[in-house]
Enzyme design. Structure first.
Site, PDB file in Angstrom:
ATOM      1  N   ASP A  64       0.838  -1.198   0.000  1.00 21.87           N
ATOM      2  CA  ASP A  64       0.000   0.000   0.000  1.00 21.87           C
ATOM      3  C   ASP A  64       0.872   1.248   0.000  1.00 21.87           C
ATOM      4  OD1 ASP A  64      -2.343  -1.495   0.102  1.00 21.87           O
ATOM      5  OD2 ASP A  64      -2.341  -1.555   2.298  1.00 21.87           O
ATOM      6  N   TYR A 108       6.418  -8.764   8.533  1.00 18.10           N
ATOM      7  CA  TYR A 108       6.075  -7.342   8.638  1.00 18.10           C
ATOM      8  C   TYR A 108       6.328  -6.840  10.053  1.00 18.10           C
ATOM      9  CZ  TYR A 108       3.352  -8.003   4.318  1.00 18.10           C
ATOM     10  OH  TYR A 108       2.954  -8.287   3.044  1.00 18.10           O
ATOM     11  N   ASP A 131      -6.484   1.692   7.706  1.00 21.59           N
ATOM     12  CA  ASP A 131      -5.140   2.200   7.969  1.00 21.59           C
ATOM     13  C   ASP A 131      -5.182   3.722   8.065  1.00 21.59           C
ATOM     14  OD1 ASP A 131      -5.155   3.251   5.359  1.00 21.59           O
ATOM     15  OD2 ASP A 131      -3.891   1.664   4.537  1.00 21.59           O
ATOM     16  N   ARG A 168      -3.652  -5.086   7.625  1.00 25.61           N
ATOM     17  CA  ARG A 168      -4.743  -4.150   7.955  1.00 25.61           C
ATOM     18  C   ARG A 168      -5.940  -4.890   8.529  1.00 25.61           C
ATOM     19  NH1 ARG A 168      -6.529  -1.113   2.897  1.00 25.61           N
ATOM     20  NH2 ARG A 168      -5.591  -2.853   1.773  1.00 25.61           N
TER      21      ARG A 168
END
Length: 299
Positions: free
Chosen positions: A40, A68, A82, A181
């Site tokens: 993203d 992550y 987000d 997310r």
């Protein structure tokens, strides 16, 4: 012709993965560039970019597991799950005050392992041929189907209580297709206060790490991972003779070694990647061929 290989790029925040591809095309002087695994715009970290014939390897890279680092803000939901979205629900101060570290860790544990996850509606998943985020922006209601994913590690590294919110720093190891997310959203929902991501950074894809990767503006002279080295790391290698290499390049089936099982990177005696081979009974055949390297090019 531009050199073929894999670029490991440390994507900055504020640009899309497609923007990185566009910069790589200019930097490497070719239109034949693609990437494996979209990040993203808000997210930073490892983006794997294929150049020239090495783009053929991306289909084998995109499904690798990933790591992550993220920060989840509990106490607020946003329209995109987000920080790029607008805050649409804010929990009461009393509800947020009841979110203890023990409850957070219990909620994280419930989202660890093999889970069923509904991706964020603002995602790149296609619904009847159109991206879900395009339908959301057009004012349409989008309901995505749950998918099975594996979160092999969901670890809390810090919990910080702020003004009406709780920020939770986490590290996640997960299968391809997992939405961090959605983990933030689902953790907040389970705790009754809502949640969204305020930071996301991808640090690993398979055996490829972001450490030392160049930024998106440093791609012209960035070192490429050769197709052979990249394929070895993704699939494991299978060394073959010159005669077998020739036959594989011509699409022929050849006898497979007894120890060979699953897709492998076939490497010729000069260290060049022939392609990806798979077993066909007692034989093997190339399911993806690379062009023969020209003299003086990376292998």
């Amino acid at each position: 012709m531009a050199e073929s290989g894999i670029l490991l790029v440390d994507k900055p925040a504020g640009i899309t993965s497609h923007d990185v591809v566009a910069r790589a095309r200019r930097a490497r002087g070719t239109r034949k560039v693609g990437h494996a695994g979209t990040l993203d715009p808000m997210a930073t970290g490892l983006l794997i970019v294929g150049v020239e014939a090495a783009t053929r390897l991306l289909t084998f890279i995109v499904g690798l597991d990933k790591t992550y680092r993220a920060t989840i803000r509990l106490g607020q939901t946003t329209t995109t799950d987000d920080a790029d979205g607008d805050v649409d629900v804010t929990a009461s101060a009393e509800a947020v005050a009841d979110v203890t570290e023990e409850r957070i860790r219990d909620g994280v544990a419930a989202l660890t392992g093999a889970i069923s996850q509904v991706p964020s509606a603002v995602s790149a998943i296609k619904v009847d041929g159109r991206r879900a985020y395009d339908r959301v922006r057009a004012g349409e209601e989008v309901e995505l189907k749950a998918r099975d994913v594996v979160v092999s590690r969901f670890e809390v590294s810090a919990v910080r209580h702020g003004d009406g919110v709780v920020d939770v720093d986490v590290e996640v190891d997960c299968s391809s297709g997992t939405y961090i997310r959605a983990l933030a959203r689902d953790l907040g929902a389970a705790l009754g206060v809502g949640g969204h991501l305020t930071m996301l950074r991808r640090t690993r894809i398979g055996s490829f790490d972001v450490a030392g990767a160049p930024g998106a503006d440093e791609l012209e002279d960035a070192e490429l991972v050769t197709p052979a080295d990249a394929a070895r790391r993704v699939l494991g290698d299978l060394d073959v003779t010159s005669d077998i290499a020739r036959d594989l390049r011509h699409g022929k089936r050849v006898e497979a070694p007894d120890s060979f099982d699953g897709p492998r990177a076939a490497i010729d005696p000069d260290g060049a990647l022939i392609g990806v081979v798979e077993r066909r009974g007692g034989a093997m055949k190339s399911v993806m061929n690379m062009p023969e390297p020209q003299p003086g090019t990376a292998r």
